[in-house]
Design a protein around this motif. Sequence first.
Motif, PDB file in Angstrom:
ATOM      1  N   ALA A  57       0.828  -1.204   0.000  1.00 55.58           N
ATOM      2  CA  ALA A  57       0.000   0.000   0.000  1.00 55.58           C
ATOM      3  C   ALA A  57       0.865   1.258   0.000  1.00 55.58           C
ATOM      4  O   ALA A  57       1.948   1.291   0.590  1.00 55.58           O
ATOM      5  CB  ALA A  57      -0.919  -0.002   1.213  1.00 55.58           C
ATOM      6  N   HIS A  58       0.370   2.294  -0.673  1.00 57.30           N
ATOM      7  CA  HIS A  58       1.013   3.601  -0.620  1.00 57.30           C
ATOM      8  C   HIS A  58       0.583   4.324   0.645  1.00 57.30           C
ATOM      9  O   HIS A  58      -0.509   4.093   1.175  1.00 57.30           O
ATOM     10  CB  HIS A  58       0.612   4.445  -1.828  1.00 57.30           C
ATOM     11  N   SER A  59       1.419   5.217   1.131  1.00 57.17           N
ATOM     12  CA  SER A  59       1.054   6.061   2.265  1.00 57.17           C
ATOM     13  C   SER A  59       0.229   7.237   1.768  1.00 57.17           C
ATOM     14  O   SER A  59       0.161   7.512   0.564  1.00 57.17           O
ATOM     15  CB  SER A  59       2.312   6.585   2.964  1.00 57.17           C
ATOM     16  N   ALA A  60      -0.393   7.977   2.689  1.00 56.67           N
ATOM     17  CA  ALA A  60      -1.163   9.152   2.308  1.00 56.67           C
ATOM     18  C   ALA A  60      -0.275  10.178   1.614  1.00 56.67           C
ATOM     19  O   ALA A  60      -0.675  10.811   0.631  1.00 56.67           O
ATOM     20  CB  ALA A  60      -1.823   9.762   3.548  1.00 56.67           C
ATOM     21  N   ALA A  61       0.962  10.334   2.107  1.00 66.24           N
ATOM     22  CA  ALA A  61       1.888  11.285   1.501  1.00 66.24           C
ATOM     23  C   ALA A  61       2.246  10.874   0.073  1.00 66.24           C
ATOM     24  O   ALA A  61       2.353  11.721  -0.826  1.00 66.24           O
ATOM     25  CB  ALA A  61       3.154  11.393   2.347  1.00 66.24           C
ATOM     26  N   ASP A 113     -11.969   0.552   4.378  1.00 63.03           N
ATOM     27  CA  ASP A 113     -11.232   1.034   5.544  1.00 63.03           C
ATOM     28  C   ASP A 113      -9.736   1.153   5.273  1.00 63.03           C
ATOM     29  O   ASP A 113      -9.059   0.160   5.036  1.00 63.03           O
ATOM     30  CB  ASP A 113     -11.489   0.086   6.715  1.00 63.03           C
ATOM     31  N   THR A 114      -9.222   2.374   5.319  1.00 65.60           N
ATOM     32  CA  THR A 114      -7.788   2.630   5.194  1.00 65.60           C
ATOM     33  C   THR A 114      -7.507   4.047   5.667  1.00 65.60           C
ATOM     34  O   THR A 114      -8.367   4.927   5.573  1.00 65.60           O
ATOM     35  CB  THR A 114      -7.304   2.473   3.741  1.00 65.60           C
ATOM     36  N   ASP A 115      -6.297   4.254   6.166  1.00 70.39           N
ATOM     37  CA  ASP A 115      -5.872   5.598   6.563  1.00 70.39           C
ATOM     38  C   ASP A 115      -5.118   6.296   5.441  1.00 70.39           C
ATOM     39  O   ASP A 115      -4.776   7.477   5.564  1.00 70.39           O
ATOM     40  CB  ASP A 115      -4.973   5.523   7.803  1.00 70.39           C
ATOM     41  N   ALA A 116      -4.839   5.561   4.371  1.00 71.58           N
ATOM     42  CA  ALA A 116      -4.067   6.111   3.257  1.00 71.58           C
ATOM     43  C   ALA A 116      -5.004   6.611   2.168  1.00 71.58           C
ATOM     44  O   ALA A 116      -5.551   5.822   1.391  1.00 71.58           O
ATOM     45  CB  ALA A 116      -3.121   5.054   2.699  1.00 71.58           C
ATOM     46  N   SER A 117      -5.215   7.911   2.114  1.00 68.60           N
ATOM     47  CA  SER A 117      -6.106   8.465   1.098  1.00 68.60           C
ATOM     48  C   SER A 117      -5.726   9.905   0.784  1.00 68.60           C
ATOM     49  O   SER A 117      -5.024  10.567   1.556  1.00 68.60           O
ATOM     50  CB  SER A 117      -7.566   8.407   1.551  1.00 68.60           C
ATOM     51  N   ALA A 118      -6.198  10.375  -0.361  1.00 70.58           N
ATOM     52  CA  ALA A 118      -5.971  11.764  -0.786  1.00 70.58           C
ATOM     53  C   ALA A 118      -7.013  12.090  -1.847  1.00 70.58           C
ATOM     54  O   ALA A 118      -7.521  11.192  -2.521  1.00 70.58           O
ATOM     55  CB  ALA A 118      -4.559  11.941  -1.352  1.00 70.58           C
ATOM     56  N   GLU A 153      -3.473  -2.551   2.083  1.00 78.06           N
ATOM     57  CA  GLU A 153      -2.559  -3.679   2.212  1.00 78.06           C
ATOM     58  C   GLU A 153      -3.258  -4.954   1.737  1.00 78.06           C
ATOM     59  O   GLU A 153      -4.492  -5.044   1.736  1.00 78.06           O
ATOM     60  CB  GLU A 153      -2.134  -3.853   3.678  1.00 78.06           C
ATOM     61  N   GLY A 154      -2.458  -5.940   1.366  1.00 79.98           N
ATOM     62  CA  GLY A 154      -2.989  -7.241   0.984  1.00 79.98           C
ATOM     63  C   GLY A 154      -4.008  -7.158  -0.136  1.00 79.98           C
ATOM     64  O   GLY A 154      -3.788  -6.492  -1.145  1.00 79.98           O
ATOM     65  N   ASP A 155      -5.164  -7.800   0.076  1.00 79.59           N
ATOM     66  CA  ASP A 155      -6.214  -7.771  -0.940  1.00 79.59           C
ATOM     67  C   ASP A 155      -7.271  -6.710  -0.626  1.00 79.59           C
ATOM     68  O   ASP A 155      -8.389  -6.766  -1.123  1.00 79.59           O
ATOM     69  CB  ASP A 155      -6.875  -9.147  -1.077  1.00 79.59           C
ATOM     70  N   GLY A 156      -6.889  -5.730   0.174  1.00 80.53           N
ATOM     71  CA  GLY A 156      -7.833  -4.682   0.563  1.00 80.53           C
ATOM     72  C   GLY A 156      -8.385  -3.886  -0.602  1.00 80.53           C
ATOM     73  O   GLY A 156      -9.556  -3.487  -0.597  1.00 80.53           O
ATOM     74  N   VAL A 225      -5.683   0.058  -9.507  1.00 84.86           N
ATOM     75  CA  VAL A 225      -4.368  -0.196 -10.090  1.00 84.86           C
ATOM     76  C   VAL A 225      -3.494  -0.733  -8.964  1.00 84.86           C
ATOM     77  O   VAL A 225      -3.108   0.010  -8.055  1.00 84.86           O
ATOM     78  CB  VAL A 225      -3.734   1.076 -10.688  1.00 84.86           C
ATOM     79  N   GLY A 226      -3.231  -2.035  -8.971  1.00 85.57           N
ATOM     80  CA  GLY A 226      -2.473  -2.635  -7.887  1.00 85.57           C
ATOM     81  C   GLY A 226      -3.198  -2.481  -6.560  1.00 85.57           C
ATOM     82  O   GLY A 226      -4.360  -2.863  -6.415  1.00 85.57           O
ATOM     83  N   SER A 227      -2.523  -1.880  -5.600  1.00 84.97           N
ATOM     84  CA  SER A 227      -3.092  -1.709  -4.263  1.00 84.97           C
ATOM     85  C   SER A 227      -3.853  -0.398  -4.102  1.00 84.97           C
ATOM     86  O   SER A 227      -4.327  -0.087  -3.009  1.00 84.97           O
ATOM     87  CB  SER A 227      -1.972  -1.758  -3.221  1.00 84.97           C
ATOM     88  N   THR A 228      -3.982   0.361  -5.167  1.00 79.21           N
ATOM     89  CA  THR A 228      -4.606   1.686  -5.087  1.00 79.21           C
ATOM     90  C   THR A 228      -5.919   1.735  -5.854  1.00 79.21           C
ATOM     91  O   THR A 228      -6.017   1.248  -6.979  1.00 79.21           O
ATOM     92  CB  THR A 228      -3.648   2.765  -5.631  1.00 79.21           C
ATOM     93  N   VAL A 229      -6.921   2.340  -5.234  1.00 79.85           N
ATOM     94  CA  VAL A 229      -8.235   2.518  -5.853  1.00 79.85           C
ATOM     95  C   VAL A 229      -8.445   4.006  -6.111  1.00 79.85           C
ATOM     96  O   VAL A 229      -8.228   4.842  -5.229  1.00 79.85           O
ATOM     97  CB  VAL A 229      -9.355   1.989  -4.934  1.00 79.85           C
ATOM     98  N   SER A 230      -8.834   4.334  -7.325  1.00 78.18           N
ATOM     99  CA  SER A 230      -9.146   5.725  -7.660  1.00 78.18           C
ATOM    100  C   SER A 230     -10.640   5.842  -7.954  1.00 78.18           C
ATOM    101  O   SER A 230     -11.236   4.956  -8.567  1.00 78.18           O
ATOM    102  CB  SER A 230      -8.327   6.210  -8.863  1.00 78.18           C
TER     103      SER A 230
END
Length: 261
Positions: A57-61, A113-118, A153-156, A225-230
Amino acid sequence: MKRSSRARIGATAAVSVLSLALVTGCGGGSDDDAKESGSSKEAGASSAASSAPAAKAHSAAELEKLLLAKGDVAGYDVDPGDDTLPKAKSAVKADKSACAPLAYALSGLPPADTDASANNTVTSQTSTPSPGEADIEDAFNVDMTIVGLSSYEGDGAEKAVKAVSDGIAACSGGFGIAAEGENLKITKVAAGKASGKGDQSVAFAVNSDMDGEGTATFNVDVVRVGSTVSTYYTVDFASLGSGKAATVPAAVLDAQVTKLK
């Protein structure tokens, strides 16, 4: 005054605050994310199965840097510091838990549920008003797309897309959203044509009651795209209330997905 600000002012004069609750940033949502409620057929989804391990997973930054920026999309302005957009999920409440992922996608918030968003807004440059111009109609000659990124993370990320897909079927009859002390009524949800971009995609359309002044239809796109959802949600101020569906500009979606790869 920036065009995005002028568009909001013009829109506020034409429609109720309820119909703009999602457009102007609802304020934030609940941490009570919708739980996975069993398996169901993905409506309007396009996916490409992969046997590769889930990406980290990417971080929020990191997501902030992956958002579209000035110059990334020809013909569009990007507002990275738009304080009308929600930064959390504590104030966006769907009256049905299964519909929460849809409400979040409409607000540029993580579907799961995730803390990584923008998030940010991407606004078309179709209008070039001169300084001091008072023609309010010109403020409507613009479309604004709320772009949200979230990483898992994972399959989130796959589960996030599935939560949206499941919500389309579960919420077809509509649902309510409470935000900033106002209530918004979604009268219908239907599967849309998925973009087919990224590793997985899903799309849906919502009809929103405009406080007795008709119905507005909005299309929402979700791409993994991978671990990121747009997520993408566009408001065309010129056609708001006309019955014409607001669609996500392909140039915006394509540019953001490309930047995530």
